[in-house]
Design a protein around this motif. Sequence first.
Motif, PDB file in Angstrom:
ATOM      1  N   ARG A 171     -43.725  42.986  51.258  1.00  0.00           N
ATOM      2  CA  ARG A 171     -43.942  42.212  53.090  1.00  0.00           C
ATOM      3  C   ARG A 171     -43.378  43.235  54.949  1.00  0.00           C
ATOM      4  NH1 ARG A 171     -41.321  39.349  49.600  1.00  0.00           N
ATOM      5  NH2 ARG A 171     -39.116  39.867  50.795  1.00  0.00           N
ATOM      6  N   GLU A 172     -44.219  43.086  55.366  1.00  0.00           N
ATOM      7  CA  GLU A 172     -43.881  44.033  56.488  1.00  0.00           C
ATOM      8  C   GLU A 172     -42.381  43.942  57.518  1.00  0.00           C
ATOM      9  OE1 GLU A 172     -44.597  46.776  59.898  1.00  0.00           O
ATOM     10  OE2 GLU A 172     -45.387  46.189  57.891  1.00  0.00           O
ATOM     11  N   ASP A 173     -41.183  42.936  56.617  1.00  0.00           N
ATOM     12  CA  ASP A 173     -40.361  42.673  57.333  1.00  0.00           C
ATOM     13  C   ASP A 173     -39.170  43.230  55.933  1.00  0.00           C
ATOM     14  OD1 ASP A 173     -40.482  40.793  55.342  1.00  0.00           O
ATOM     15  OD2 ASP A 173     -39.257  39.915  56.266  1.00  0.00           O
ATOM     16  N   THR A 174     -39.488  43.924  55.149  1.00  0.00           N
ATOM     17  CA  THR A 174     -38.784  44.154  54.201  1.00  0.00           C
ATOM     18  C   THR A 174     -39.267  46.763  54.187  1.00  0.00           C
ATOM     19  OG1 THR A 174     -38.987  42.841  52.333  1.00  0.00           O
ATOM     20  CG2 THR A 174     -38.588  44.857  51.236  1.00  0.00           C
ATOM     21  N   TYR A 175     -40.503  46.340  54.877  1.00  0.00           N
ATOM     22  CA  TYR A 175     -40.756  47.953  55.410  1.00  0.00           C
ATOM     23  C   TYR A 175     -39.725  48.223  56.248  1.00  0.00           C
ATOM     24  CZ  TYR A 175     -43.455  52.163  57.046  1.00  0.00           C
ATOM     25  OH  TYR A 175     -43.957  53.203  56.852  1.00  0.00           O
TER      26      TYR A 175
END
Length: 329
Positions: free
Chosen positions: A271-275
């Motif tokens: 997920r982009e938030d994790t990245y």
Amino acid sequence: MRSHSLRKTVPLRRTAAALAAAALALTAVSGCGSAEAVETASAGDELAGAKFVVGSKDFTENIVLGKIAVQVLKAHGAEIVDKTNLGGTVPNRKALESKAIDMYWDYSGTGWIEHLRNAEPIQDSAEQFKATAAADLAKNGIHWIGPTPLNNTYALAIRSEKAQELGVKTLSDVAELAKTKPEEVTLCIETEFSTRDDGLPGLSKAYGMDIPKNRVSLLDTGVVYTETDKGQTCNFGEVFTTDGRIASLGLTVLEDDKKFFPVYNAAVTLREDTYKKYPALEKVLQPVIDKLDDATMQQLNAKVDVEGQEPGKVSADWLDQQGFLGSKA
């Protein structure tokens, strides 16, 4: 990347939620269902304090890739919950979207056709990956780290002596054979391949290949290879081009002369938030990703499927040989 008796194994694709829930209730296991003890190592502290749940699909290559991610991230200081061998594409994607896992390896062609619902693949591998990554990020907030050089695309294979007997070299030859000698076109495939747009339905349409259901056997991945080699259940089998069993069994891969199958370069999806929270993930993973070409992956897959080694050991040995694990703790 399978007996005219129509013997079928238990279908690989089940309800996504049920598969994900069941898998996430398990402790970390290997692709063969037994716990693996792999020495920890230290290669840096870029991910110190981070915790990730790593999933994978349920076939050898993806399990090995999952174990590679587990071990590399641990070596760089992260705490890992190993949920590799989670199930097929659908359970992993659902688990990622629902935050039940933080990452798993997927393939550009799968993303483009299955997740983004495009009908036509992009033949250039770089452009295919670029388009898949950009669209998945924009539409779904999923970030792709990669791609690997390896292209684990689908193919049809046949035992080499039978290919010579039938005179088939391409998928167009198989389509013609289905018209002239339909009894010879028997097919072993996985359940998932039987339903995917980039599987049998699309292949049949692209090549005008009419194969009656009573000549198609749905089997587990490993059984597809052994049954194709035996030539009793089927003459043709669905294979993955990076699978080490193709060479070990002496199978001939038929040319996809109409270039139906998409390019399937592997990448880590998250997920982009994790990245954004852990941008060091790309720094840690990309050097490993760059080393994973077709020949390397065929060798790693063969160590599991032909030699019987555990996926965790195979991945750790390779990472250690490449210098990615640093010093043993």
